[in-house]
Write a protein that holds these residues in place. Structure first.
Motif, mmCIF file in Angstrom:
data_model
loop_
_atom_site.group_PDB
_atom_site.id
_atom_site.type_symbol
_atom_site.label_atom_id
_atom_site.label_comp_id
_atom_site.label_asym_id
_atom_site.label_seq_id
_atom_site.Cartn_x
_atom_site.Cartn_y
_atom_site.Cartn_z
ATOM 1 N N UNK A 157 15.947 8.458 -27.710
ATOM 2 C CA UNK A 157 16.378 7.123 -27.289
ATOM 3 C C UNK A 157 15.794 6.031 -28.185
ATOM 4 N N UNK A 158 14.588 6.264 -28.701
ATOM 5 C CA UNK A 158 13.935 5.244 -29.523
ATOM 6 C C UNK A 158 14.710 4.956 -30.808
ATOM 7 N N UNK A 159 15.497 5.910 -31.265
ATOM 8 C CA UNK A 159 16.300 5.691 -32.470
ATOM 9 C C UNK A 159 17.344 4.592 -32.256
ATOM 10 N N UNK A 160 17.718 4.347 -30.999
ATOM 11 C CA UNK A 160 18.687 3.296 -30.693
ATOM 12 C C UNK A 160 18.062 1.954 -30.367
ATOM 13 N N UNK A 161 16.743 1.870 -30.425
ATOM 14 C CA UNK A 161 16.070 0.592 -30.143
ATOM 15 C C UNK A 161 16.374 -0.411 -31.247
ATOM 16 N N UNK A 162 16.365 -1.652 -30.903
ATOM 17 C CA UNK A 162 16.537 -2.712 -31.903
ATOM 18 C C UNK A 162 15.206 -3.028 -32.577
ATOM 19 N N UNK A 163 14.106 -2.850 -31.821
ATOM 20 C CA UNK A 163 12.776 -3.203 -32.301
ATOM 21 C C UNK A 163 11.764 -2.170 -31.813
ATOM 22 N N UNK A 164 10.836 -1.798 -32.690
ATOM 23 C CA UNK A 164 9.723 -0.940 -32.319
ATOM 24 C C UNK A 164 8.433 -1.699 -32.634
ATOM 25 N N UNK A 165 7.555 -1.766 -31.634
ATOM 26 C CA UNK A 165 6.261 -2.416 -31.798
ATOM 27 C C UNK A 165 5.201 -1.323 -31.673
ATOM 28 N N UNK A 166 4.545 -1.019 -32.773
ATOM 29 C CA UNK A 166 3.531 0.043 -32.804
ATOM 30 C C UNK A 166 2.169 -0.578 -32.543
ATOM 31 N N UNK A 188 3.825 4.983 -24.309
ATOM 32 C CA UNK A 188 5.077 4.521 -24.911
ATOM 33 C C UNK A 188 6.021 4.080 -23.802
ATOM 34 N N UNK A 189 6.747 3.005 -24.040
ATOM 35 C CA UNK A 189 7.758 2.578 -23.086
ATOM 36 C C UNK A 189 8.896 1.904 -23.850
ATOM 37 N N UNK A 190 10.105 2.238 -23.427
ATOM 38 C CA UNK A 190 11.298 1.623 -23.996
ATOM 39 C C UNK A 190 11.795 0.583 -23.006
ATOM 40 N N UNK A 239 19.399 -5.108 -25.548
ATOM 41 C CA UNK A 239 18.663 -4.551 -26.685
ATOM 42 C C UNK A 239 17.430 -3.795 -26.208
ATOM 43 N N UNK A 240 17.075 -2.751 -26.950
ATOM 44 C CA UNK A 240 15.910 -1.949 -26.627
ATOM 45 C C UNK A 240 14.717 -2.322 -27.477
ATOM 46 N N UNK A 241 13.542 -2.328 -26.843
ATOM 47 C CA UNK A 241 12.272 -2.578 -27.529
ATOM 48 C C UNK A 241 11.320 -1.457 -27.142
ATOM 49 N N UNK A 242 10.915 -0.671 -28.108
ATOM 50 C CA UNK A 242 9.963 0.401 -27.857
ATOM 51 C C UNK A 242 8.561 -0.101 -28.181
ATOM 52 N N UNK A 243 7.670 -0.034 -27.197
ATOM 53 C CA UNK A 243 6.247 -0.272 -27.427
ATOM 54 C C UNK A 243 5.631 1.117 -27.489
ATOM 55 N N UNK A 244 4.971 1.424 -28.600
ATOM 56 C CA UNK A 244 4.508 2.801 -28.754
ATOM 57 C C UNK A 244 3.059 2.889 -29.208
ATOM 58 N N UNK A 271 4.184 -8.961 -24.574
ATOM 59 C CA UNK A 271 5.653 -8.926 -24.687
ATOM 60 C C UNK A 271 6.323 -9.300 -23.372
ATOM 61 N N UNK A 272 5.755 -8.853 -22.255
ATOM 62 C CA UNK A 272 6.360 -9.195 -20.970
ATOM 63 C C UNK A 272 6.269 -10.684 -20.666
ATOM 64 N N UNK A 273 5.291 -11.362 -21.255
ATOM 65 C CA UNK A 273 5.186 -12.817 -21.079
ATOM 66 C C UNK A 273 6.289 -13.548 -21.843
ATOM 67 N N UNK A 274 6.905 -12.882 -22.821
ATOM 68 C CA UNK A 274 7.904 -13.529 -23.671
ATOM 69 C C UNK A 274 9.329 -13.049 -23.426
#
Length: 129
Positions: free
Chosen positions: A102-111, A120-122, A22-27, A58-61
């Motif tokens: 690519x962000x459109x295919x992420x499962x979660x976006x964290x703004x 921004x990183x996916x 799954x993809x997670x975008x931090x933006x 997020x990287x801690x989890x």
């Protein structure tokens, strides 16, 4: 009540639903958010919370097996670029336009509230075993 880790109930719940691949975008606050992926908007004020704070939390989890960022980060935001390089020695770089696609295919976006460009990183979720 949780006493450690991510306390935001919406974000903690969304993280618990993620699986391998799954993809997670931090933006940053300026990244266009596509329709489709679940959005957890943490932005409060310009710069709060920062990209670095949210990335570290997020990287801690999460187990992360890969990360993708925009090539433009190298010149436009050296601090964020260095942060990503420190966490992801094999960081994949694509154009900002491709990252938005690519962000459109992420499962979660964290703004975040980050107000510096291209922060921004996916992330691509891995598995712990």
């Amino acid at each position: 009540m949780k006493k450690a880790g991510i306390l935001n109930r919406h974000l903690a719940g969304a993280l618990a639903e993620l699986g391998h691949g799954d993809g997670v975008l931090i933006c940053d606050v300026g990244m266009p958010v596509p329709a489709g992926p679940r959005l957890v908007d943490l932005a409060f004020r310009a710069g709060v919370p920062s990209f670095a704070e949210v990335l570290d939390g997020l990287l801690a989890e999460l187990v992360v097996e890969g990360a993708t960022a925009a090539t433009e980060i190298r010149e436009a935001n050296p601090a964020a670029s260095a942060l990503l390089d420190a966490h992801f020695p094999e960081l994949e770089l694509v154009s900002h336009g491709e990252l938005k696609e690519l962000s459109a295919g992420a499962r979660l976006i964290v703004r975040t509230g980050e107000a510096r460009p291209y922060a921004n990183v996916l992330l691509r979720c891995g598995v712990f075993f």
